[in-house]
Motif scaffolding. Structure first.
Motif, PDB file in Angstrom:
ATOM      1  N   UNK A 181      27.935   0.072  45.935  1.00  0.00           N
ATOM      2  CA  UNK A 181      29.366   0.191  46.186  1.00  0.00           C
ATOM      3  C   UNK A 181      29.736  -0.537  47.476  1.00  0.00           C
ATOM      4  N   UNK A 236      29.725  -4.281  47.033  1.00  0.00           N
ATOM      5  CA  UNK A 236      30.903  -4.732  46.294  1.00  0.00           C
ATOM      6  C   UNK A 236      32.135  -4.724  47.203  1.00  0.00           C
ATOM      7  N   UNK A 237      32.290  -3.629  47.940  1.00  0.00           N
ATOM      8  CA  UNK A 237      33.462  -3.523  48.801  1.00  0.00           C
ATOM      9  C   UNK A 237      33.450  -4.606  49.872  1.00  0.00           C
ATOM     10  N   UNK A 274      34.539  -7.894  48.356  1.00  0.00           N
ATOM     11  CA  UNK A 274      35.978  -7.927  48.061  1.00  0.00           C
ATOM     12  C   UNK A 274      36.777  -8.051  49.361  1.00  0.00           C
ATOM     13  N   UNK A 275      36.388  -7.238  50.328  1.00  0.00           N
ATOM     14  CA  UNK A 275      37.115  -7.269  51.603  1.00  0.00           C
ATOM     15  C   UNK A 275      37.026  -8.650  52.224  1.00  0.00           C
ATOM     16  N   UNK A 325      39.158 -11.228  50.142  1.00  0.00           N
ATOM     17  CA  UNK A 325      40.599 -11.025  50.271  1.00  0.00           C
ATOM     18  C   UNK A 325      41.091 -11.264  51.694  1.00  0.00           C
ATOM     19  N   UNK A 326      40.322 -10.820  52.668  1.00  0.00           N
ATOM     20  CA  UNK A 326      40.824 -11.030  54.035  1.00  0.00           C
ATOM     21  C   UNK A 326      40.786 -12.501  54.409  1.00  0.00           C
ATOM     22  N   UNK A 351      43.982 -13.932  53.350  1.00  0.00           N
ATOM     23  CA  UNK A 351      45.157 -13.402  54.044  1.00  0.00           C
ATOM     24  C   UNK A 351      45.565 -14.297  55.212  1.00  0.00           C
ATOM     25  N   UNK A 407      41.514  -5.322  60.084  1.00  0.00           N
ATOM     26  CA  UNK A 407      41.718  -4.918  58.690  1.00  0.00           C
ATOM     27  C   UNK A 407      40.368  -4.789  57.988  1.00  0.00           C
ATOM     28  N   UNK A 461      38.405  -1.838  59.351  1.00  0.00           N
ATOM     29  CA  UNK A 461      38.993  -0.569  58.909  1.00  0.00           C
ATOM     30  C   UNK A 461      38.572  -0.258  57.481  1.00  0.00           C
ATOM     31  N   UNK A 462      38.761  -1.240  56.600  1.00  0.00           N
ATOM     32  CA  UNK A 462      38.463  -0.993  55.180  1.00  0.00           C
ATOM     33  C   UNK A 462      36.989  -0.637  55.005  1.00  0.00           C
ATOM     34  N   UNK A 499      36.253   2.837  56.481  1.00  0.00           N
ATOM     35  CA  UNK A 499      36.767   3.881  55.607  1.00  0.00           C
ATOM     36  C   UNK A 499      35.947   3.957  54.319  1.00  0.00           C
ATOM     37  N   UNK A 500      35.497   2.797  53.820  1.00  0.00           N
ATOM     38  CA  UNK A 500      34.678   2.790  52.611  1.00  0.00           C
ATOM     39  C   UNK A 500      33.398   3.588  52.838  1.00  0.00           C
TER      40      UNK A 500
END
Lengths: 299, 321
Positions: free
Chosen positions: B15, B18-19, B22-23, B26-27, B30, B289, B292-293, B296-297
């Motif tokens: 997990x 994967x996170x 993705x992070x 995507x970042x 951004x 960002x 943080x993600x 939190x993950x």
């Protein structure tokens, strides 16, 4: 499940037990009345309000900061007062509710389309594709949907299309899981076996024979989903990560009004929020009734 | 038991991988932070120099490799805005957020469970019906809205409570927290109620539904005929069996509470990590960002893991395999 012929549908519905329970349930009736009301407001409201809030030339700064008519200083025609630019709040709320409702409904349709498709595939074919889809769903479910939406919007940027994309990506999971579970149990029934025996193509079996059987849960899920998407959109817009300022939704109106809350202009931010609550409350009341109807254990 | 934990740990790593991917992807899409850091009149040479300094000129897979390597050692880069380590900025704000979440969880347990138990035991009573309507109203309210209403009513209209901020911070058991001072409690009251509201409603509904089902079971009839007192019947026998789904939801809700602190903290200008995230998003501060993600993950995955294990202790019927 009894087979209902099309022409008989309304008669059968009117005679059904569910309908009589619906008529007796005050909460469900209240919900239905609210939903009908907000839909009507969104459809015909723009013809009834005093101004088009998007038309900046219709706004007069002299009308700014007017409180609602029931408080001191309020004047007609601004029943709910005006904001800091002289925009009539009632008009802004009516137009804003159209944006909010559109996003809630369209988002639900998109999320359900994706979720139902993946759920049917997952449940019907099983195997690796099922494992893959469900793993992704598991991972996604371990994060609050609000946070995922927030993150996606921060990457995608403001805009209605981006919100719809985020809501779709956030909302498909619950559909996929529910539809998959029900497909698994329907798949074992004899009439599905029969369709295989007569050699119907998979697409037809899925669409014509499995989908109708999982439809009840989809309706329940969708009702609640519309409400929750409206809230999600409102929250994103409130944080400045939702709709653009040119066509504000109800949440965006709250964001806009929050800056003047401290100067005592409560109506600019609190009234749009109140309307969000009324809309979602109505939808949830209906959704709750439908869910209890579908769960015979609690009846 | 050991096998179960090992298996969960492997899943946990998958997990997180994967996170992180993705992070990262995507970042890096951004907004370009270079333009945010420079004056508008910056020359191409200056732009190039900053791009290089941030390592943004390297190919994406290389950037990802560096990102993971650094992330593993807790280094998410420096915040573009604060010029401090992103992770330490988050850690620094963590206590403020946690105390908010703590009070909210406390509120939802203390209010939600007893209301749910009584409403579930007497489903036809007026109390149960009002609890149900109120809880539907509770989950229908946007949380920022209830925050605004409270600010207007309690702070601006009645002048009772402070509008924003964390208040005076005291030291309790070596931890710096607002919960140690009266001023801190005055500040935390409205934010935590705002945060807890939806949660209270969910817990209440879930407890009620569980109680309703349990009250129909034979063991309740047996206990009743045995002459067990009403209080013990409800809170001892029936609640115990209702608690299993409630505990799971508590675990899951903990995650969404942390997510919703972003909103609560923004409204009440609470100096926690949620507000930090929103500010970072608005200023395209990528390292914060991303940090943080991922932070939190890790937190969520850990919470889920603990809830899974708790399960076994609460309900011995659950098979680990």
């Amino acid at each position: 499940m009894t087979h209902v012929q099309r022409g008989n549908f309304w008669r059968v519905l009117a005679a059904s037990e569910g309908w009589s329970r619906f008529k007796r349930s005050k909460l469900a009736l209240t919900g239905a009345v609210i939903v009908v009301f907000v839909t009507l407001v969104a459809l015909v409201g723009p013809f009834l309000v005093v101004q088009n809030p998007y038309d900046l030339s219709a706004l007069q700064l002299g009308d700014a900061y007017k409180p609602p008519i029931w408080s001191e200083g309020g004047t007609m025609p601004f029943i709910l007062g005006t904001d800091q630019q002289g925009r009539d709040m009632l008009s802004a709320i009516v137009y804003g509710s159209r944006v909010s409702l559109f996003i809630g409904v369209a988002g639900t349709l998109l999320a359900s389309a994706l979720g139902i498709t993946l759920g049917l595939i997952s449940g019907y074919y099983g195997g690796r594709i099922d494992a893959l889809i469900m793993r992704i769903a598991d991972i996604q479910l371990s994060f609050p949907s609000m946070l995922i939406a927030l993150f996606l919007m921060s990457v995608l940027g403001r805009g209605v299309a981006n919100i719809l994309l985020s809501l779709t990506l956030v909302g498909w999971v619950r559909y996929a899981r529910t539809v998959r579970g029900e497909t698994l149990s329907v798949k074992k029934s004899e009439y599905i076996e029969a369709t295989r025996v007569i050699g119907l193509p998979d697409a037809r079996v899925l669409r014509r024979h499995i989908l109708p059987n999982v439809f009840a849960s989809i309706i329940v899920l969708s009702t609640i989903q519309v409400g929750s998407f409206i809230l999600t959109e409102a929250t994103l817009s409130f944080l400045g990560l939702g709709v653009p300022i040119t066509r504000p939704s109800l949440g965006m109106l709250c964001n806009d009004g929050f800056s003047v809350l401290y100067s005592g202009l409560w109506w600019v931010s609190i009234l749009p929020g109140l309307y969000i609550m009324i809309i979602v409350f109505g939808i949830n009341l209906l959704g709750d009734f439908l869910r209890d109807e579908m769960n015979p254990r609690l009846r | 038991m050991f096998q179960f934990i090992a298996k969960r740990l492997v899943q946990l790593l998958v997990v997180l991988f994967a996170v992180s991917l993705i992070v990262f992807v995507l970042t890096s899409v951004m907004g370009n932070p270079v333009y945010l850091m420079l004056r508008e009149s910056a020359t191409p040479e200056e732009v190039h120099a900053v791009t290089q300094a941030l390592g943004l000129d390297k190919p994406l897979p290389v950037q990802y490799g560096i990102f993971v390597k650094n992330a593993l050692s807790g280094n998410f880069g420096r915040s573009y805005m604060y010029h401090l380590s992103a992770l330490s900025l988050i850690i620094e704000r963590l206590p403020a957020t946690l105390e908010l979440v703590f009070v909210a969880v406390l509120l939802s347990a203390v209010v939600g469970i007893p209301c749910g138990v009584i409403a579930g035991a007497y489903p036809r009573s007026l109390f149960s019906k009002s609890v149900m309507s109120l809880s539907i109203a509770g989950i229908s309210m946007p949380s920022f809205w209830i925050g605004m209403v409270m600010i207007y009513f309690f702070s601006l209209y009645l002048g009772l409570l402070p509008v924003s901020g964390r208040g005076e911070v005291g030291v309790f058991l070596g931890i710096r927290t607002s919960l140690a001072t009266a001023d801190g409690w005055a500040h935390i009251l409205m934010p935590s109620v705002t945060l807890a509201l939806g949660n209270v409603a969910t817990i209440m509904r879930l407890t009620r539904a569980g109680m309703q089902e349990n009250m129909k079971q034979d063991y309740i009839k047996f206990a009743r005929s045995k002459g067990v007192s009403r209080f013990r019947l409800l809170f001892g026998h029936a609640l115990k069996n209702t608690l299993i789904p409630v505990v799971t939801i508590f675990g899951l809700q903990l995650g969404s509470l942390i997510a919703f602190t972003t909103i609560t903290e923004t409204i009440f200008a609470w100096p926690g990590m949620g507000k930090l995230l929103i500010d970072a998003i608005h200023s395209a501060d990528r390292p914060i960002v991303a940090a943080y993600i991922l932070f939190v993950a890790v937190l969520f995955v850990f919470i889920n893991f603990v809830v899974d294990i708790l399960y076994v202790f609460i309900d011995p019927r659950i098979d680990l395999r």
